[in-house]
Design a protein around this motif. Structure first.
Motif, PDB file in Angstrom:
ATOM      1  N   CYS A 124       0.870  -1.250   0.163  1.00  0.00           N
ATOM      2  CA  CYS A 124       0.036  -0.014   0.061  1.00  0.00           C
ATOM      3  C   CYS A 124       0.915   1.359   0.050  1.00  0.00           C
ATOM      4  CB  CYS A 124      -0.940   0.133   1.203  1.00  0.00           C
ATOM      5  SG  CYS A 124      -2.337  -1.122   1.184  1.00  0.00           S
ATOM      6  N   VAL A 125       1.924   1.280   0.844  1.00  0.00           N
ATOM      7  CA  VAL A 125       2.669   2.457   1.030  1.00  0.00           C
ATOM      8  C   VAL A 125       3.575   2.627  -0.306  1.00  0.00           C
ATOM      9  CG1 VAL A 125       4.551   3.508   2.531  1.00  0.00           C
ATOM     10  CG2 VAL A 125       2.929   2.315   3.541  1.00  0.00           C
ATOM     11  N   ALA A 126       3.975   1.375  -1.017  1.00  0.00           N
ATOM     12  CA  ALA A 126       4.896   1.763  -2.080  1.00  0.00           C
ATOM     13  C   ALA A 126       3.804   2.351  -3.392  1.00  0.00           C
ATOM     14  CB  ALA A 126       5.322   0.378  -2.617  1.00  0.00           C
ATOM     15  N   LEU A 127       2.779   1.805  -3.250  1.00  0.00           N
ATOM     16  CA  LEU A 127       1.934   2.394  -4.359  1.00  0.00           C
ATOM     17  C   LEU A 127       1.381   3.746  -4.159  1.00  0.00           C
ATOM     18  CD1 LEU A 127      -0.960  -0.524  -5.042  1.00  0.00           C
ATOM     19  CD2 LEU A 127       0.599   0.445  -6.633  1.00  0.00           C
ATOM     20  N   ALA A 128       1.377   3.873  -2.776  1.00  0.00           N
ATOM     21  CA  ALA A 128       0.667   5.504  -2.606  1.00  0.00           C
ATOM     22  C   ALA A 128       1.934   6.569  -2.963  1.00  0.00           C
ATOM     23  CB  ALA A 128       0.759   5.714  -0.984  1.00  0.00           C
ATOM     24  N   LEU A 129       3.349   5.727  -2.557  1.00  0.00           N
ATOM     25  CA  LEU A 129       4.496   6.700  -3.051  1.00  0.00           C
ATOM     26  C   LEU A 129       4.463   7.004  -4.498  1.00  0.00           C
ATOM     27  CD1 LEU A 129       7.279   5.199  -0.436  1.00  0.00           C
ATOM     28  CD2 LEU A 129       6.595   7.840  -0.978  1.00  0.00           C
ATOM     29  N   LEU A 130       4.142   5.925  -5.316  1.00  0.00           N
ATOM     30  CA  LEU A 130       4.355   6.074  -6.841  1.00  0.00           C
ATOM     31  C   LEU A 130       3.225   7.004  -7.180  1.00  0.00           C
ATOM     32  CD1 LEU A 130       4.628   2.351  -8.086  1.00  0.00           C
ATOM     33  CD2 LEU A 130       6.316   4.266  -8.284  1.00  0.00           C
ATOM     34  N   MET A 131       2.071   7.112  -6.669  1.00  0.00           N
ATOM     35  CA  MET A 131       1.087   8.203  -6.892  1.00  0.00           C
ATOM     36  C   MET A 131       1.612   9.441  -6.579  1.00  0.00           C
ATOM     37  SD  MET A 131      -2.453   6.157  -5.782  1.00  0.00           S
ATOM     38  CE  MET A 131      -3.036   4.768  -6.262  1.00  0.00           C
ATOM     39  N   ASN A 132       2.217   9.564  -5.309  1.00  0.00           N
ATOM     40  CA  ASN A 132       2.764  10.946  -5.099  1.00  0.00           C
ATOM     41  C   ASN A 132       3.771  11.522  -6.262  1.00  0.00           C
ATOM     42  OD1 ASN A 132       1.323  10.962  -3.027  1.00  0.00           O
ATOM     43  ND2 ASN A 132       2.776   9.997  -1.369  1.00  0.00           N
ATOM     44  N   LEU A 133       4.822  10.281  -6.549  1.00  0.00           N
ATOM     45  CA  LEU A 133       5.612  10.799  -7.356  1.00  0.00           C
ATOM     46  C   LEU A 133       5.092  11.182  -8.834  1.00  0.00           C
ATOM     47  CD1 LEU A 133       8.809  10.586  -7.474  1.00  0.00           C
ATOM     48  CD2 LEU A 133       8.650   8.338  -8.650  1.00  0.00           C
ATOM     49  N   TYR A 134       3.761  10.564  -9.383  1.00  0.00           N
ATOM     50  CA  TYR A 134       3.100  10.967 -10.436  1.00  0.00           C
ATOM     51  C   TYR A 134       2.779  12.482 -10.281  1.00  0.00           C
ATOM     52  CZ  TYR A 134      -0.562  11.503 -13.417  1.00  0.00           C
ATOM     53  OH  TYR A 134      -1.581  11.993 -14.633  1.00  0.00           O
ATOM     54  N   ARG A 135       2.249  12.700  -9.084  1.00  0.00           N
ATOM     55  CA  ARG A 135       1.586  14.308  -8.923  1.00  0.00           C
ATOM     56  C   ARG A 135       2.966  15.100  -8.760  1.00  0.00           C
ATOM     57  NH1 ARG A 135      -1.738  16.331 -10.933  1.00  0.00           N
ATOM     58  NH2 ARG A 135      -3.288  14.936 -10.362  1.00  0.00           N
ATOM     59  N   LEU A 136       4.190  14.650  -8.353  1.00  0.00           N
ATOM     60  CA  LEU A 136       5.335  15.719  -8.309  1.00  0.00           C
ATOM     61  C   LEU A 136       5.746  15.705  -9.442  1.00  0.00           C
ATOM     62  CD1 LEU A 136       7.371  16.792  -6.280  1.00  0.00           C
ATOM     63  CD2 LEU A 136       8.518  14.568  -6.497  1.00  0.00           C
ATOM     64  N   THR A 137       5.829  14.851 -10.451  1.00  0.00           N
ATOM     65  CA  THR A 137       6.436  15.291 -11.834  1.00  0.00           C
ATOM     66  C   THR A 137       5.224  15.772 -12.709  1.00  0.00           C
ATOM     67  OG1 THR A 137       5.547  12.877 -12.511  1.00  0.00           O
ATOM     68  CG2 THR A 137       7.919  13.273 -12.006  1.00  0.00           C
ATOM     69  N   VAL A 138       4.044  15.479 -12.823  1.00  0.00           N
ATOM     70  CA  VAL A 138       3.020  16.023 -13.511  1.00  0.00           C
ATOM     71  C   VAL A 138       2.675  17.320 -13.189  1.00  0.00           C
ATOM     72  CG1 VAL A 138       0.718  15.578 -14.589  1.00  0.00           C
ATOM     73  CG2 VAL A 138       2.261  13.934 -14.473  1.00  0.00           C
ATOM     74  N   GLY A 139       2.169  17.716 -11.702  1.00  0.00           N
ATOM     75  CA  GLY A 139       1.591  18.589 -11.180  1.00  0.00           C
ATOM     76  C   GLY A 139       1.615  20.027 -11.874  1.00  0.00           C
ATOM     77  N   PRO A 140       0.482  20.486 -12.159  1.00  0.00           N
ATOM     78  CA  PRO A 140       0.462  21.802 -13.043  1.00  0.00           C
ATOM     79  C   PRO A 140       1.122  22.910 -12.260  1.00  0.00           C
ATOM     80  CG  PRO A 140      -1.820  20.916 -12.757  1.00  0.00           C
ATOM     81  CD  PRO A 140      -0.977  20.101 -12.033  1.00  0.00           C
ATOM     82  N   THR A 141       0.731  22.975 -10.964  1.00  0.00           N
ATOM     83  CA  THR A 141       1.214  24.288 -10.351  1.00  0.00           C
ATOM     84  C   THR A 141       2.276  23.748  -9.259  1.00  0.00           C
ATOM     85  OG1 THR A 141      -0.272  24.173  -8.676  1.00  0.00           O
ATOM     86  CG2 THR A 141      -0.836  25.247 -10.324  1.00  0.00           C
ATOM     87  N   THR A 142       3.104  24.963  -9.008  1.00  0.00           N
ATOM     88  CA  THR A 142       3.942  24.661  -7.804  1.00  0.00           C
ATOM     89  C   THR A 142       3.520  24.203  -6.437  1.00  0.00           C
ATOM     90  OG1 THR A 142       5.206  26.760  -8.871  1.00  0.00           O
ATOM     91  CG2 THR A 142       6.022  25.844  -6.939  1.00  0.00           C
ATOM     92  N   ALA A 143       2.559  24.438  -6.416  1.00  0.00           N
ATOM     93  CA  ALA A 143       1.792  24.081  -4.931  1.00  0.00           C
ATOM     94  C   ALA A 143       1.382  22.741  -5.015  1.00  0.00           C
ATOM     95  CB  ALA A 143       0.613  24.870  -4.656  1.00  0.00           C
ATOM     96  N   ASP A 144       1.221  22.325  -5.945  1.00  0.00           N
ATOM     97  CA  ASP A 144       0.761  20.919  -6.143  1.00  0.00           C
ATOM     98  C   ASP A 144       2.109  19.916  -5.896  1.00  0.00           C
ATOM     99  OD1 ASP A 144      -1.809  20.502  -7.161  1.00  0.00           O
ATOM    100  OD2 ASP A 144      -1.420  21.344  -8.908  1.00  0.00           O
ATOM    101  N   ARG A 145       3.081  20.562  -6.340  1.00  0.00           N
ATOM    102  CA  ARG A 145       4.454  19.618  -6.105  1.00  0.00           C
ATOM    103  C   ARG A 145       4.819  19.671  -4.691  1.00  0.00           C
ATOM    104  NH1 ARG A 145       5.725  21.711 -11.610  1.00  0.00           N
ATOM    105  NH2 ARG A 145       5.549  19.890 -12.877  1.00  0.00           N
ATOM    106  N   VAL A 146       4.603  20.995  -4.134  1.00  0.00           N
ATOM    107  CA  VAL A 146       4.680  21.015  -2.437  1.00  0.00           C
ATOM    108  C   VAL A 146       3.811  20.138  -2.074  1.00  0.00           C
ATOM    109  CG1 VAL A 146       5.004  22.753  -0.664  1.00  0.00           C
ATOM    110  CG2 VAL A 146       5.501  23.435  -2.757  1.00  0.00           C
ATOM    111  N   LEU A 147       2.661  20.043  -2.178  1.00  0.00           N
ATOM    112  CA  LEU A 147       1.838  19.295  -1.492  1.00  0.00           C
ATOM    113  C   LEU A 147       2.251  17.663  -1.777  1.00  0.00           C
ATOM    114  CD1 LEU A 147      -0.889  19.020   0.052  1.00  0.00           C
ATOM    115  CD2 LEU A 147      -2.229  18.832  -2.183  1.00  0.00           C
ATOM    116  N   ALA A 148       2.528  17.411  -2.977  1.00  0.00           N
ATOM    117  CA  ALA A 148       3.131  15.972  -3.312  1.00  0.00           C
ATOM    118  C   ALA A 148       4.363  15.698  -2.217  1.00  0.00           C
ATOM    119  CB  ALA A 148       3.460  15.869  -4.628  1.00  0.00           C
ATOM    120  N   VAL A 149       5.303  16.705  -2.355  1.00  0.00           N
ATOM    121  CA  VAL A 149       6.316  16.218  -1.230  1.00  0.00           C
ATOM    122  C   VAL A 149       5.961  16.185   0.230  1.00  0.00           C
ATOM    123  CG1 VAL A 149       8.513  17.325  -0.416  1.00  0.00           C
ATOM    124  CG2 VAL A 149       7.924  17.365  -2.928  1.00  0.00           C
ATOM    125  N   ASP A 150       5.087  16.905   0.656  1.00  0.00           N
ATOM    126  CA  ASP A 150       4.562  16.686   2.035  1.00  0.00           C
ATOM    127  C   ASP A 150       3.893  15.516   2.422  1.00  0.00           C
ATOM    128  OD1 ASP A 150       4.032  18.256   4.687  1.00  0.00           O
ATOM    129  OD2 ASP A 150       2.066  18.160   4.169  1.00  0.00           O
TER     130      ASP A 150
END
Lengths: 134, 89
Positions: free
Chosen positions: B12-38
């Motif tokens: 579960c945690v590995a899949l969740a980290l992969l989803m966060n990585l997707y949002r970190l690379t794609v994320g349209p705005t800067t705030a999306d990327r900060v939220l993904a890192v958090d």
């Protein structure tokens, strides 16, 4: 280790893992940043909380004495989550929201605080620095 | 029985980290990327605690606490930089 304690620990781990997964799935499912801010709160409260309580129970049964180490992490996450959410929302609004089009009027002499750092009625923070320098 | 639950939690945690990585690379705005890192920091804490249960040592707890603190500090630093153009004024 008694069987029912094992069942409780396993259940807490499974519930925590599922909630972490749900929280991160919300991150890619929801459309905009402001709804997206809502998703990771599931991961940081129930998800992480369940796993930390499972860890607390496991080491209590394993070692024989009770410690509240893990509650420190929970307490820290609970204290900091609202602050990070507020700062991320403010950063998003500063970059992506137009205060003249997207927001209602503030009905005050000054604008909304995120967009108007000068403050009420000609108060200029830079003047304070000038007084200190002289 | 705890081993099976731990394996499920790791997946579960590995899949969740992969989803966060997707949002970190794609994320349209800067705030999306900060939220993904958090969120990634939160998932990393969960991964460390699960690993500590699996190894039956309390050593990884300090690592988890450090992740919690640095995750918060880095998020606040990113947001302050976006908001004010400076971290410590």
């Amino acid at each position: 280790m008694p069987f029912f304690v094992e069942v409780i620990i396993s259940l807490l781990i499974v519930i925590g893992g599922l909630f972490l997964l749900i929280g991160s799935f919300g991150m890619i499912k929801l459309k905009d940043l402001l709804p997206r801010l809502h998703a990771p709160t599931k991961a940081s409260t129930v998800g992480l909380g369940g796993i930390l309580i499972a860890s607390m129970l496991f080491f209590w049964i394993e070692r024989g004495h009770f410690t509240i180490h893990e509650l420190l992490i929970t307490l820290f996450i609970f204290l900091t989550a609202p602050i990070t959410a507020n700062l991320i929302a403010k950063a998003y609004m500063l970059l992506n929201v137009d205060p003249n089009k997207d927001l209602p009027p503030s009905k005050q002499n000054e604008g909304w605080a995120t967009f108007d750092p000068v403050g009420p009625e000609g108060y200029d923070p830079s003047e304070e620095y000038k007084e200190k320098e002289t | 029985m705890i081993e099976y639950a731990l394996n499920f939690g790791f997946v579960c945690v590995a899949l969740a980290l992969l989803m966060n990585l997707y949002r970190l690379t794609v994320g349209p705005t800067t705030a999306d990327r900060v939220l993904a890192v958090d969120t990634m920091a939160i998932n990393a804490i969960a991964l460390l605690v699960l690993f500590g249960i699996g190894q039956a040592t309390a050593m990884y707890f300090e690592g988890a606490l450090l992740f919690a603190m640095f995750g918060f500090v880095s998020t606040v630093a990113y947001c302050k930089f976006v908001l004010r153009g400076d971290i410590i004024e």
